[in-house]
Design an enzyme around this catalytic site. Structure first.
Site, PDB file in Angstrom:
ATOM      1  N   GLY A  38      27.349  -2.220  19.342  1.00 16.70           N
ATOM      2  CA  GLY A  38      28.010  -3.342  18.680  1.00 16.70           C
ATOM      3  C   GLY A  38      27.093  -3.781  17.546  1.00 16.70           C
ATOM      4  O   GLY A  38      25.896  -3.975  17.762  1.00 16.70           O
ATOM      5  N   LYS A  39      27.669  -3.921  16.349  1.00 20.23           N
ATOM      6  CA  LYS A  39      26.811  -4.264  15.208  1.00 20.23           C
ATOM      7  C   LYS A  39      26.077  -5.577  15.447  1.00 20.23           C
ATOM      8  O   LYS A  39      24.897  -5.714  15.118  1.00 20.23           O
ATOM      9  CB  LYS A  39      27.634  -4.332  13.925  1.00 20.23           C
ATOM     10  CG  LYS A  39      28.164  -2.959  13.541  1.00 20.23           C
ATOM     11  CD  LYS A  39      28.889  -2.960  12.232  1.00 20.23           C
ATOM     12  CE  LYS A  39      29.686  -1.669  12.049  1.00 20.23           C
ATOM     13  NZ  LYS A  39      28.916  -0.442  12.160  1.00 20.23           N
ATOM     14  N   ALA A  41      25.308  -7.067  18.417  1.00 19.64           N
ATOM     15  CA  ALA A  41      24.292  -6.930  19.462  1.00 19.64           C
ATOM     16  C   ALA A  41      23.092  -6.118  18.962  1.00 19.64           C
ATOM     17  O   ALA A  41      21.934  -6.462  19.241  1.00 19.64           O
ATOM     18  CB  ALA A  41      24.913  -6.268  20.683  1.00 19.64           C
ATOM     19  N   ASN A  42      23.368  -5.052  18.210  1.00 21.19           N
ATOM     20  CA  ASN A  42      22.252  -4.243  17.688  1.00 21.19           C
ATOM     21  C   ASN A  42      21.365  -5.081  16.761  1.00 21.19           C
ATOM     22  O   ASN A  42      20.134  -4.971  16.786  1.00 21.19           O
ATOM     23  CB  ASN A  42      22.779  -3.044  16.881  1.00 21.19           C
ATOM     24  CG  ASN A  42      23.571  -2.064  17.732  1.00 21.19           C
ATOM     25  OD1 ASN A  42      23.440  -2.039  18.946  1.00 21.19           O
ATOM     26  ND2 ASN A  42      24.401  -1.265  17.082  1.00 21.19           N
ATOM     27  N   THR A 211      22.144  -1.277   0.672  1.00 23.48           N
ATOM     28  CA  THR A 211      21.471  -0.144   1.317  1.00 23.48           C
ATOM     29  C   THR A 211      22.226   1.133   0.976  1.00 23.48           C
ATOM     30  O   THR A 211      23.461   1.157   0.998  1.00 23.48           O
ATOM     31  CB  THR A 211      21.409  -0.339   2.849  1.00 23.48           C
ATOM     32  OG1 THR A 211      22.735  -0.437   3.367  1.00 23.48           O
ATOM     33  CG2 THR A 211      20.626  -1.586   3.224  1.00 23.48           C
ATOM     34  N   LEU A 212      21.462   2.193   0.687  1.00 21.95           N
ATOM     35  CA  LEU A 212      22.084   3.450   0.267  1.00 21.95           C
ATOM     36  C   LEU A 212      21.629   4.624   1.137  1.00 21.95           C
ATOM     37  O   LEU A 212      21.578   5.766   0.673  1.00 21.95           O
ATOM     38  CB  LEU A 212      21.748   3.723  -1.210  1.00 21.95           C
ATOM     39  CG  LEU A 212      22.258   2.687  -2.223  1.00 21.95           C
ATOM     40  CD1 LEU A 212      21.691   2.956  -3.612  1.00 21.95           C
ATOM     41  CD2 LEU A 212      23.785   2.678  -2.279  1.00 21.95           C
ATOM     42  N   GLY A 242      21.625   0.883  10.065  1.00 18.26           N
ATOM     43  CA  GLY A 242      21.881  -0.290   9.230  1.00 18.26           C
ATOM     44  C   GLY A 242      21.585  -1.585   9.985  1.00 18.26           C
ATOM     45  O   GLY A 242      21.051  -2.541   9.416  1.00 18.26           O
ATOM     46  N   ASP A 243      21.918  -1.600  11.256  1.00 16.40           N
ATOM     47  CA  ASP A 243      21.666  -2.803  12.063  1.00 16.40           C
ATOM     48  C   ASP A 243      20.167  -3.035  12.237  1.00 16.40           C
ATOM     49  O   ASP A 243      19.696  -4.186  12.197  1.00 16.40           O
ATOM     50  CB  ASP A 243      22.327  -2.661  13.443  1.00 16.40           C
ATOM     51  CG  ASP A 243      23.834  -2.446  13.333  1.00 16.40           C
ATOM     52  OD1 ASP A 243      24.433  -3.004  12.400  1.00 16.40           O
ATOM     53  OD2 ASP A 243      24.383  -1.726  14.175  1.00 16.40           O
ATOM     54  N   LYS A 276      16.109   8.915  16.681  1.00 13.09           N
ATOM     55  CA  LYS A 276      16.412   8.915  18.127  1.00 13.09           C
ATOM     56  C   LYS A 276      17.913   8.751  18.338  1.00 13.09           C
ATOM     57  O   LYS A 276      18.585   8.103  17.529  1.00 13.09           O
ATOM     58  CB  LYS A 276      15.720   7.723  18.799  1.00 13.09           C
ATOM     59  CG  LYS A 276      14.243   7.861  18.995  1.00 13.09           C
ATOM     60  CD  LYS A 276      13.811   6.717  19.906  1.00 13.09           C
ATOM     61  CE  LYS A 276      12.338   6.452  19.829  1.00 13.09           C
ATOM     62  NZ  LYS A 276      11.994   5.173  20.436  1.00 13.09           N
TER      63      LYS A 276
END
Ligand code: RIB
Length: 290
Positions: A38-39, A41-42, A211-212, A242-243, A276
């Protein structure tokens, strides 16, 4: 100063595949794992692992308690995450041999958050606190407006991007963090070199991060503008990178690091995450960054 992240919690069902399934194609996966994700939660996990004190608000179903326990284990305060009858959100994630992914979301409980739960949670925070949001729960427009009205620093990552984002009160956002897809969704077609200029022109009140991925990241604010390259890494699974970046970057800003220092740290953390498998499980600790 407290950080409240009002965001999603998902159970990630991850399938290792040779290539992402094409329309009409049936493929077999070589491995299957279940991860916390989940974005929202991460990003809470990344904030906590980076050293921030963070409160996570959101909603799960009865079978999602392990997500709450896991985040609490990272040091995230979960007192504002509620449990309802609707099943916990989940994500079906294909990860290919290059570490790239394709995600189908079932929002579930993430999209059942009541206005009263939002109001009651926000009432525990005060002017000067930070409110972090992504686009995986309902009520984002209300949360942005309420955040502004209450004098919070409003940080928004419009992921996953959908056209509804254009109707949100983005002029209230203090920190906008987007990737290339989200930037194009907000701006329409644009050549890559123009994206950061156009974002800055559209939201001059905000600090902006673009971000790229392998191409690095841009930062723009009224005070300064810079670009930092990515850290080269052999990608195993890009899910959650990203998170991780956002959690580390925001923690750095809140800890009074210069934006360039915070961003360098965030880039390093995101690169370690990519090395990972999994989302939340691949976020590095600060000792791994050294
Ligand atoms: O950003 C990665 C996350 O997106 C995954 O953990 C998945 O749950 C989706 O929300």
């Amino acid at each position: 100063m407290k950080i409240l992240n009002f965001g999603s919690l998902n159970i990630d069902l991850v399938y290792q595949v040779d290539h992402i399934a094409r329309p009409g194609e049936t493929i077999a996966s070589s491995a299957h794992e279940v991860f916390a994700g989940g974005k929202g939660a991460n990003q809470s996990a990344a904030l906590a692992l980076a050293g921030a004190e963070v409160f996570h608000a959101g909603q799960i179903g009865p079978e999602g308690q392990w997500l709450v326990d896991k985040l609490a284990g990272f040091g995230v305060n979960m007192m504002y995450t509620l449990t309802g009858e609707t099943p916990t959100g989940h994500a079906i994630i294909q990860v290919d041999n290059q570490g790239q992914n394709s995600i189908v979301l079932f929002p579930g409980a993430n999209k059942k958050i009541s206005h009263s739960a939002i109001d009651s949670t926000l009432s525990h925070f005060a002017q000067g606190d930070t409110l972090l949001l992504q686009n995986e729960i309902n009520g984002i427009d209300y949360l942005i407006a309420q955040g502004k009205e209450r004098g919070f620093k409003v940080c928004f990552n419009p992921a996953p991007y959908g056209p509804e984002v254009l109707a949100y009160p983005l002029h209230f956002v203090d920190l906008l963090i987007v990737n290339e897809t989200e930037a194009r969704g907000l701006l329409g077609p644009a050549v890559p070199d123009q994206l950061i200029d156009r974002l800055a022109a559209a939201w001059p009140q905000a600090q902006i991060v673009l971000t790229l991925g392998e191409q690095g990241a841009h930062y723009s604010s009224a005070q300064e503008r810079f670009y930092l390259p990515a850290t080269p890494i052999d990608a195993v699974d890009t899910t959650g990178a990203g998170d991780t970046f956002i959690g580390y970057f925001l923690q750095g800003l809140i800890a009074d690091m210069a934006p360039q220092v915070a961003m360098q740290r965030a880039i390093t953390a995101a690169a370690l995450c990519v090395a990972k498998p999994g989302a939340m499980d691949s976020i590095p600790t600060t000792t791994e960054l050294i």
